[in-house]
Design a protein around this motif. Structure first.
Motif, PDB file in Angstrom:
ATOM      1  N   LEU A 122       0.830  -1.202   0.000  1.00  0.00           N
ATOM      2  CA  LEU A 122       0.000   0.000   0.000  1.00  0.00           C
ATOM      3  C   LEU A 122       0.870   1.260   0.000  1.00  0.00           C
ATOM      4  CD1 LEU A 122      -2.939   0.881  -0.022  1.00  0.00           C
ATOM      5  CD2 LEU A 122      -2.922   0.833   2.484  1.00  0.00           C
ATOM      6  N   HIS A 123       1.951   1.231   0.770  1.00  0.00           N
ATOM      7  CA  HIS A 123       2.854   2.375   0.804  1.00  0.00           C
ATOM      8  C   HIS A 123       3.491   2.601  -0.567  1.00  0.00           C
ATOM      9  CE1 HIS A 123       6.617   4.609   1.937  1.00  0.00           C
ATOM     10  NE2 HIS A 123       5.724   5.279   2.646  1.00  0.00           N
ATOM     11  N   ALA A 124       3.935   1.518  -1.199  1.00  0.00           N
ATOM     12  CA  ALA A 124       4.543   1.635  -2.524  1.00  0.00           C
ATOM     13  C   ALA A 124       3.514   2.054  -3.570  1.00  0.00           C
ATOM     14  CB  ALA A 124       5.184   0.309  -2.925  1.00  0.00           C
ATOM     15  N   ALA A 125       2.282   1.576  -3.422  1.00  0.00           N
ATOM     16  CA  ALA A 125       1.223   1.958  -4.353  1.00  0.00           C
ATOM     17  C   ALA A 125       0.950   3.451  -4.284  1.00  0.00           C
ATOM     18  CB  ALA A 125      -0.048   1.174  -4.048  1.00  0.00           C
ATOM     19  N   LYS A 126       0.929   3.989  -3.078  1.00  0.00           N
ATOM     20  CA  LYS A 126       0.689   5.426  -2.906  1.00  0.00           C
ATOM     21  C   LYS A 126       1.841   6.253  -3.463  1.00  0.00           C
ATOM     22  CE  LYS A 126      -2.345   4.932   1.114  1.00  0.00           C
ATOM     23  NZ  LYS A 126      -2.487   5.117   2.580  1.00  0.00           N
ATOM     24  N   ARG A 127       3.021   5.635  -3.563  1.00  0.00           N
ATOM     25  CA  ARG A 127       4.170   6.319  -4.158  1.00  0.00           C
ATOM     26  C   ARG A 127       4.176   6.194  -5.679  1.00  0.00           C
ATOM     27  NH1 ARG A 127       9.402   4.066  -1.439  1.00  0.00           N
ATOM     28  NH2 ARG A 127      10.363   5.780  -2.595  1.00  0.00           N
ATOM     29  N   GLY A 128       3.188   5.491  -6.227  1.00  0.00           N
ATOM     30  CA  GLY A 128       3.042   5.456  -7.675  1.00  0.00           C
ATOM     31  C   GLY A 128       3.577   4.232  -8.382  1.00  0.00           C
ATOM     32  N   LEU A 178      -7.609   0.713 -11.618  1.00  0.00           N
ATOM     33  CA  LEU A 178      -7.602   1.822 -12.571  1.00  0.00           C
ATOM     34  C   LEU A 178      -6.275   2.582 -12.531  1.00  0.00           C
ATOM     35  CD1 LEU A 178     -11.204   3.245 -12.086  1.00  0.00           C
ATOM     36  CD2 LEU A 178     -10.285   2.199 -14.172  1.00  0.00           C
ATOM     37  N   ALA A 179      -5.744   2.783 -11.315  1.00  0.00           N
ATOM     38  CA  ALA A 179      -4.466   3.491 -11.186  1.00  0.00           C
ATOM     39  C   ALA A 179      -3.349   2.716 -11.875  1.00  0.00           C
ATOM     40  CB  ALA A 179      -4.144   3.716  -9.715  1.00  0.00           C
ATOM     41  N   ALA A 180      -3.328   1.404 -11.668  1.00  0.00           N
ATOM     42  CA  ALA A 180      -2.300   0.581 -12.312  1.00  0.00           C
ATOM     43  C   ALA A 180      -2.491   0.565 -13.827  1.00  0.00           C
ATOM     44  CB  ALA A 180      -2.339  -0.838 -11.757  1.00  0.00           C
ATOM     45  N   LYS A 223     -19.055   2.093  -9.192  1.00  0.00           N
ATOM     46  CA  LYS A 223     -18.103   2.301 -10.292  1.00  0.00           C
ATOM     47  C   LYS A 223     -17.694   3.762 -10.385  1.00  0.00           C
ATOM     48  CE  LYS A 223     -19.556  -1.555 -13.222  1.00  0.00           C
ATOM     49  NZ  LYS A 223     -20.186  -1.962 -14.513  1.00  0.00           N
ATOM     50  N   ALA A 224     -18.651   4.662 -10.204  1.00  0.00           N
ATOM     51  CA  ALA A 224     -18.343   6.089 -10.269  1.00  0.00           C
ATOM     52  C   ALA A 224     -17.397   6.487  -9.134  1.00  0.00           C
ATOM     53  CB  ALA A 224     -19.637   6.903 -10.201  1.00  0.00           C
ATOM     54  N   ARG A 225     -17.664   5.915  -7.935  1.00  0.00           N
ATOM     55  CA  ARG A 225     -16.795   6.223  -6.803  1.00  0.00           C
ATOM     56  C   ARG A 225     -15.392   5.675  -7.045  1.00  0.00           C
ATOM     57  NH1 ARG A 225     -17.289   3.718  -1.527  1.00  0.00           N
ATOM     58  NH2 ARG A 225     -19.214   2.771  -2.322  1.00  0.00           N
ATOM     59  N   ALA A 226     -15.312   4.474  -7.592  1.00  0.00           N
ATOM     60  CA  ALA A 226     -14.004   3.881  -7.890  1.00  0.00           C
ATOM     61  C   ALA A 226     -13.250   4.701  -8.929  1.00  0.00           C
ATOM     62  CB  ALA A 226     -14.180   2.448  -8.374  1.00  0.00           C
ATOM     63  N   GLU A 227     -13.974   5.198  -9.922  1.00  0.00           N
ATOM     64  CA  GLU A 227     -13.340   6.019 -10.952  1.00  0.00           C
ATOM     65  C   GLU A 227     -12.791   7.316 -10.374  1.00  0.00           C
ATOM     66  OE1 GLU A 227     -16.157   6.561 -14.046  1.00  0.00           O
ATOM     67  OE2 GLU A 227     -16.059   4.466 -14.744  1.00  0.00           O
ATOM     68  N   ARG A 228     -13.550   7.926  -9.463  1.00  0.00           N
ATOM     69  CA  ARG A 228     -13.062   9.152  -8.834  1.00  0.00           C
ATOM     70  C   ARG A 228     -11.797   8.879  -8.044  1.00  0.00           C
ATOM     71  NH1 ARG A 228     -18.618   9.952  -7.797  1.00  0.00           N
ATOM     72  NH2 ARG A 228     -18.355   9.246  -5.633  1.00  0.00           N
ATOM     73  N   ASN A 253      -8.862   8.093 -10.465  1.00  0.00           N
ATOM     74  CA  ASN A 253      -8.364   9.288 -11.134  1.00  0.00           C
ATOM     75  C   ASN A 253      -7.573  10.173 -10.178  1.00  0.00           C
ATOM     76  OD1 ASN A 253      -9.391   8.684 -13.683  1.00  0.00           O
ATOM     77  ND2 ASN A 253     -11.395   9.580 -13.212  1.00  0.00           N
ATOM     78  N   ASP A 254      -8.036  10.269  -8.943  1.00  0.00           N
ATOM     79  CA  ASP A 254      -7.300  11.056  -7.940  1.00  0.00           C
ATOM     80  C   ASP A 254      -5.903  10.472  -7.738  1.00  0.00           C
ATOM     81  OD1 ASP A 254      -9.424  12.757  -7.585  1.00  0.00           O
ATOM     82  OD2 ASP A 254     -10.132  11.820  -5.723  1.00  0.00           O
ATOM     83  N   ARG A 255      -5.816   9.149  -7.708  1.00  0.00           N
ATOM     84  CA  ARG A 255      -4.515   8.508  -7.515  1.00  0.00           C
ATOM     85  C   ARG A 255      -3.608   8.645  -8.720  1.00  0.00           C
ATOM     86  NH1 ARG A 255      -7.689   3.643  -4.367  1.00  0.00           N
ATOM     87  NH2 ARG A 255      -7.876   4.808  -2.413  1.00  0.00           N
ATOM     88  N   ILE A 256      -4.205   8.625  -9.905  1.00  0.00           N
ATOM     89  CA  ILE A 256      -3.421   8.822 -11.110  1.00  0.00           C
ATOM     90  C   ILE A 256      -2.851  10.241 -11.141  1.00  0.00           C
ATOM     91  CG2 ILE A 256      -3.554   9.041 -13.625  1.00  0.00           C
ATOM     92  CD1 ILE A 256      -5.613   6.725 -13.549  1.00  0.00           C
ATOM     93  N   GLU A 257      -3.676  11.226 -10.775  1.00  0.00           N
ATOM     94  CA  GLU A 257      -3.222  12.614 -10.774  1.00  0.00           C
ATOM     95  C   GLU A 257      -2.159  12.862  -9.717  1.00  0.00           C
ATOM     96  OE1 GLU A 257      -6.672  15.007 -10.315  1.00  0.00           O
ATOM     97  OE2 GLU A 257      -7.511  14.478 -12.286  1.00  0.00           O
TER      98      GLU A 257
END
Length: 338
Positions: free
Chosen positions: A264-270, A300-302, A324-329, A332-336
């Motif tokens: 999870l820590h590495a995921a948050k680092r991108g 979605l982030a991956a 699905k809409a909540r997951a997309e939000r 997208n926040d994580r991608i940004e």
């Protein structure tokens, strides 16, 4: 520029909640290949705002105001103070290396690799290991000097011999690329020198050698130890590797919850691989509470980084429109944020 290939064993979390197995990802399981260039992820004078390449040697001398200004981002002051130092002492190698660093990165002065190389050469003549290491990288790339791989290697060898961890690491990358057993053994020695100096990328790559039994005896426990130290020093690849070993119980006691924290820590680092693994953990309820919305968001982030997963797509296909809409939000926040 990211030049170091992630050497990662892949983790597969099976569809059912009672099974998990490790698999090999053919795209990401090896140490640097034969055409691998020396690392630019390891902090070097090529790393923007890196403040380690011009570290003056420890001594009983007064505080280094030039280098202190450099660390604080006061580059014009650093240039002025280093210039004053050289005027007072034409053999001040630390000040020469600092000027080379400033010209190399274009900090406080216009970027000029040729001038940078000139200052590094003057410092190298005074046996400054950081300057030698920088010259080695410049000769390998043909930056500021004529491209000369043999000369670049000689500079790295000289710098490594007098204690430059960065030079040892980059020399190890050159050696491991030949594929020769003798060179792999020497690469392991060079990685260890850099790893003992707490360079996270070197610790990661040494762990990979122990995991694969290349240049050193195969030893998953030793590999796990180096991956842990690499993770502690902020190396993203080491963090993911250690999470994989934790999850599978390879070289360390199996601990899915601890593995999930690292993922999870590495995921948050991108890291895309960590994001995929976190998505699978949420989808299967392994190490994390089962949460298909979170699974879909991390998937979605991956996927945004090019790592798709048909199994995850299927696992989250039953989400409601609102979910699905909540997951997309979230995705997208994580991608940004990456």
């Amino acid at each position: 520029m990211r030049m170091r290939t992630l050497a990662l064993a892949a983790l597969l979390i099976a569809q059912g909640p009672a099974h998990a197995a490790s698999v090999v990802d053919p795209k990401a399981t090896d140490v640097p290949p034969a055409d691998k260039k020396p690392s630019r992820e390891l902090p070097t004078p090529y790393t923007p705002n890196y403040s380690g390449g011009a570290v003056p040697p420890v001594s009983g001398q007064p505080p280094d105001f030039a280098y202190g200004a450099y660390q604080r981002g006061q580059y014009v002051t650093a240039f002025r103070e280093a210039t004053k130092r050289i005027e007072a002492n034409p053999k001040d190698s630390a000040a020469m290396t600092l000027l080379g660093e400033l010209y190399n990165q274009g900090l406080g002065v216009p970027q000029n690799p040729v001038k940078a190389a000139d200052w590094y050469k003057l410092a190298a003549a005074q046996k400054d290991p950081a300057a030698m290491s920088s010259l080695g990288l410049m000769a390998l790339d043909g930056r500021g000097v004529a491209r000369d791989p043999k000369a670049g290697r000689r500079w790295l060898e000289q710098a490594a011999a007098i204690g430059s961890p960065a030079a040892s690491y980059n020399l190890g990358l050159i050696l491991i690329g030949t594929g020769l057993p003798a060179d792999e053994a020497e690469a392991a020695k060079q990685f260890r020198k850099a790893a003992d100096a707490e360079l996270g990328p070197a610790q990661h790559d040494l762990g990979v050698l122990y995991l694969q039994g290349r240049g050193v005896p195969k030893d998953p426990t030793e590999a796990a130890s180096w991956f842990r130290r690499s993770a502690d020093n902020g190396d993203l690849a080491g963090e993911v590797e250690f999470a994989i070993l934790l999850f599978n119980g390879t070289g360390v006691p199996k601990d899915e919850r601890a593995a999930a924290r690292y993922f999870l820590h590495a995921a948050k680092r991108g890291n895309a691989i960590a994001q995929n693994r976190v998505a699978r953990l949420y989808a299967s309820g392994r190490g994390l509470p089962k949460n298909l919305v979170e699974a879909a968001a991390w998937n979605l982030a991956a996927a945004g980084q090019g790592l798709s997963d048909a199994w995850l797509d299927q696992a989250v296909a039953g989400l409601s429109a609102e979910e699905k809409a909540r997951a997309e939000r979230l995705g997208n926040d994580r991608i940004e944020a990456q």
